[in-house]
Design an enzyme around this catalytic site. Structure first.
Site, PDB file in Angstrom:
ATOM      1  N   ARG A 200     -18.200 -25.639   8.346  1.00 46.59           N
ATOM      2  CA  ARG A 200     -17.639 -25.344   7.240  1.00 46.59           C
ATOM      3  C   ARG A 200     -17.850 -26.520   6.139  1.00 46.59           C
ATOM      4  O   ARG A 200     -17.402 -27.534   6.477  1.00 46.59           O
ATOM      5  CB  ARG A 200     -16.280 -25.268   7.724  1.00 46.59           C
TER       6      ARG A 200
ATOM      7  N   HIS B 242     -10.827 -26.626   4.786  1.00 47.83           N
ATOM      8  CA  HIS B 242     -10.268 -25.377   5.562  1.00 47.83           C
ATOM      9  C   HIS B 242      -9.786 -24.060   4.714  1.00 47.83           C
ATOM     10  O   HIS B 242     -10.194 -23.167   4.856  1.00 47.83           O
ATOM     11  CB  HIS B 242      -9.210 -25.963   6.634  1.00 47.83           C
TER      12      HIS B 242
ATOM     13  N   TYR C  82     -10.608 -36.680   7.179  1.00 48.72           N
ATOM     14  CA  TYR C  82     -10.860 -36.418   8.466  1.00 48.72           C
ATOM     15  C   TYR C  82     -12.231 -36.519   8.762  1.00 48.72           C
ATOM     16  O   TYR C  82     -12.658 -36.425  10.114  1.00 48.72           O
ATOM     17  CB  TYR C  82     -10.130 -35.507   9.059  1.00 48.72           C
TER      18      TYR C  82
END
Lengths: 402, 342
Positions: free
Chosen positions: A295, A299, A308
């Site tokens: 990805r 998200h 992160y």
């Protein structure tokens, strides 16, 4: 059939105790590799450099993909990516409540989506805009969900594409039941058989419903392809938070084949999914496919991946872009030239412009929609609530009457 | 709309049979399966064993393993696959062994079963029935005696019913299966094989509407409203009260969502007093809803506050204590005394 590696006990220094200690620099690098490299077991037909890799097992599943067909897959991916970027921008401009980007997953979705036949059914999660497009759903039909005017209102039967499911993993069981139904109706067993495919992410593999879907589909020999898009991150949690083993190897424990495919390789995704669907339509299902992909965006538009994950990781994956490798292959082999690529880009820009115009002009649903279709059968209590509320609303003066 | 449930007038066997609730459910399921080959039964142990309460006894033998499915042991799987089967065009009937085990399936019930029709603006119908043996009084261990029906009645998109006698058991299960909406069918497990409740079921009549409450006993001094296992308690209480010269009306709700409170309002307007009885804990329960609605609709008719006789707001106790937890005849009559003494 694939032959998953024999599971072995971890070597000394690889087990849980070893992992609990502070990672060494070598382990950090190994971790990055685990996230970015699919490993030797990865099925790939087109390298990131756009070179065709021969596959004795899967070449026959894409024997019909000539230059023209590959241009078609390229066009699909460019259009879908362009629309995805437009929708992302529209959310940033306050025109959509949220957007779920698919950037980086175009090959997994177009490859698997184009492998489906008319008689098949797909059960998506909520990021499968590319599969929706491949199933013939007008991209604009997705926008109601994200502009919050409806919950997804396409004709699921006509398109063989179930509504989006937002609760993680629920659709895996629903798809299992649907596939059991196909089997019970005797629609499985030959070349013209039916099959179902269900999409979910690496995070969903931790959900009980996915486990139960694996159990049920194995017990009932359901014609179901589990298509796990391992995009490495379940919001901020890496795949290592979901599994010790590569996800595709889990299938072995349930007694059906599992295979890892390069999820950024549209040709490999097409071939492997065709194979898996064939297994199902002939009665040899289920099959698990792990599409190893990434990805490249957040998200959803509420997420901030810079908190992160390392930018190095993103840079590494950019080199494996699913569209660029097809472009390189087409150019190198004389199937397309710069004017062709420019033409597709112009078409994609128009596709996005149409999407924008449509979205800006979407009508607001009327208030009575709140009460509609709660039940299939009439409900006197809800009718009364609706009438009372509409009467209440009609008590307000409209702007012209003030 | 689904086809209406048909009577069985053309059958040569006698249309009137004396049945328990358990046997009536069994015959009702059989009739539904005979009427529509899209009806499937799925659950744990429903096949060879006939279910832990034997409600599906003999069905797999006669309809085969593809219509009566002994499933793996997971409630979310049972309900989640039933949703998918319904999308495919089947009419699945799920059996949950005991109400306390339904919660792994709660997600599928609330997220998918209840909402797919709404989400798709009516494109997808999910005519799934989830059968749930519920309630206490069988001396069982934990998780086998609960009354979680209010949790499901609170979810829009679901219909929730409960039967209390053999004739209703026979017809209501067929009507629930014929309904195009998802139905949670709560079965009073302690009454399944209760010989006292054995009664004649005429399988040739035309059943009344499924989603309607019913006056079972007429009275003038106070109204008792109940459902499922508490209906028998209320009927027994009314009979006992009669000996003391008190006339109690008893209403069986039958349908918990939608609630059919028309007969309750009508009754309260005559008697002026209402006692709502159920085994479920009181707070945020069906009884709470009844109390709220009755004070809203019958405020000027009430001679006393609406009283509730229910299980306590505790987890279900060890069953050696369940006689204290479950509303019984004496607690109901005590409430009647309080109401009349107001």
């Amino acid at each position: 059939m694939s032959s998953p590696e024999q599971w072995t006990h971890p070597e000394p220094g690889e087990g849980p105790a070893a992992r609990a200690a502070q990672p060494s620099p070598e382990q950090v690098i190994a971790g990055l590799r685990a996230t970015t490299e699919g490993g030797a077991e990865l099925t790939q037909l087109l390298t990131p450099e756009g070179e065709r890799v021969a596959s004795p097992q899967f070449d026959r599943y894409v024997a019909d993909i000539d230059g023209e067909a590959l241009r078609g897959l390229y066009r699909d991916m460019v259009l879908v990516r362009r629309a995805d970027r437009e929708a992302n921008a529209m959310q940033r401009q306050g025109q959509l409540g949220i957007w779920v980007p698919l950037l980086g997953q175009e090959a997994a979705q177009i490859g698997s989506g184009r492998a489906l036949r008319k008689q098949d059914m797909a059960f998506p999660s909520y990021r499968e805009h590319g599969v929706a497009y491949a199933r013939g759903i007008d991209f604009r039909e997705l926008m109601g969900i994200f502009r919050c005017t409806d919950h997804g209102n396409w004709d699921f039967k006509a398109h063989g594409f179930h509504p989006y499911t937002i609760v993680i993993g629920n659709q895996v069981l629903n798809a299992t039941g649907y596939a059991m139904g196909q089997k019970f109706e005797g629609k499985v067993g030959d070349e013209d058989g039916e099959a179902t495919i269900v999409y979910f992410g690496d995070g969903a593999t931790s959900q009980g419903d996915v486990h139960e879907g694996f159990v049920w589909s194995a017990v009932y020999d359901a014609p179901l392809v589990f298509f796990c898009q391992n995009n490495q991150w379940a919001i901020s949690e890496p795949t290592e938070r979901q599994s010790r083993l590569p996800l595709y190897q889990r299938a072995r424990g349930y007694g059906f084949p599992g295979i890892r495919v390069d999820g950024n390789d549209v040709l490999a995704c097409l071939a492997v999914t065709r194979w898996a669907l064939d297994e199902c339509r002939h009665g040899n299902g289920p099959v698990l496919i792990e599409a190893f992909t990434y990805r490249m965006d957040a998200h959803t538009t509420t997420d901030d991946p810079t908190r992160y994950r390392l930018s190095d990781e993103l840079e590494a994956w950019k080199l494996k872009d699913p569209i660029e490798r097809v472009r390189a292959y087409l150019a190198r082999n004389g199937h397309a030239d710069q004017p062709y690529f420019d033409r597709i880009q112009a078409e994609a820009d128009q596709f996005a412009a149409d999407l924008r115009e449509f979205t800006f002009n979407m009508p607001e649903p009327p208030p009575e929609r709140v009460f509609a279709n709660v039940y299939a059968e009439p409900s006197a209590a809800l009718d009364a609530q609706r009438e009372e509320y509409l009467a209440y609303l009609s008590g307000f003066a409209t702007a012209g009457e003030r | 709309m689904a086809a209406p449930v048909k009577s069985r007038q053309d059958e040569s066997v006698s249309a009137v049979q004396t049945l328990t609730i358990g046997k009536a459910l069994n015959l009702g399921l059989r009739a539904a399966m005979e009427a529509d080959d899209k009806v499937l039964i799925l659950g744990e142990d429903v096949g060879k064993l006939g279910g832990v309460f034997r409600i599906t006894d003999g069905l797999q033998k006669d309809f085969g393993e593809q219509r009566v499915l002994d499933t793996p042991l997971a409630e979310s799987g049972i309900i989640g696959t039933a949703v998918g089967l319904a999308v495919r065009g089947f009419r699945p009937v799920c059996e949950i062994q005991f109400e306390g085990f339904i919660f792994p399936g709660f997600d599928q019930i609330s997220s998918q079963l209840a909402k797919l029709h709404y989400r798709t603006q009516g494109r997808i119908k999910v005519p799934v029935v989830v059968r749930v043996p519920y309630g206490g009084g069988i001396g069982a261990v934990e998780h086998h005696s609960e009354s979680p029906e209010s949790l499901f009645a609170h979810i829009p998109g679901l219909k929730v019913v409960s039967c209390s006698n053999p004739a209703d058991a026979y017809w209501m299960i067929q009507q629930a299966i014929a309904s195009d909406d998802p139905v949670l069918f709560f079965e009073p497990k302690r009454l399944y094989h209760n010989g006292q409740l054995k009664s004649e079921v005429d399988t040739s009549t035309t059943p009344g509407p499924l989603f309607a409450s019913r006056v079972l006993r007429e009275g003038t001094d106070a109204t008792l409203v109940a459902y499922g296992p508490s209906v028998k308690v209320c009927l027994d209480a009314a009979a006992a009260a009669q000996e003391e010269g008190r006339s109690l009306e008893v209403i069986d709700l039958r349908t918990l969502s939608p609630l059919d409170l028309g007969p309750v309002f009508e009754s309260v307007r005559r008697t002026g007093r209402l006692i709502s009885v159920s085994e479920a804990s009181a707070e945020s329960s069906i009884s709470s809803e009844i109390a709220a609605r009755v004070q809203q609709e019958c405020f000027y008719s009430l001679e006393a506050p609406v009283l509730r006789v229910t299980g306590f707001d505790t987890p279900y106790p060890p069953s050696k204590l369940e006689e204290h937890f479950l509303p019984d005849l004496d607690r109901v009559l005590h409430a009647v005394d309080r109401s009349l003494g107001w």
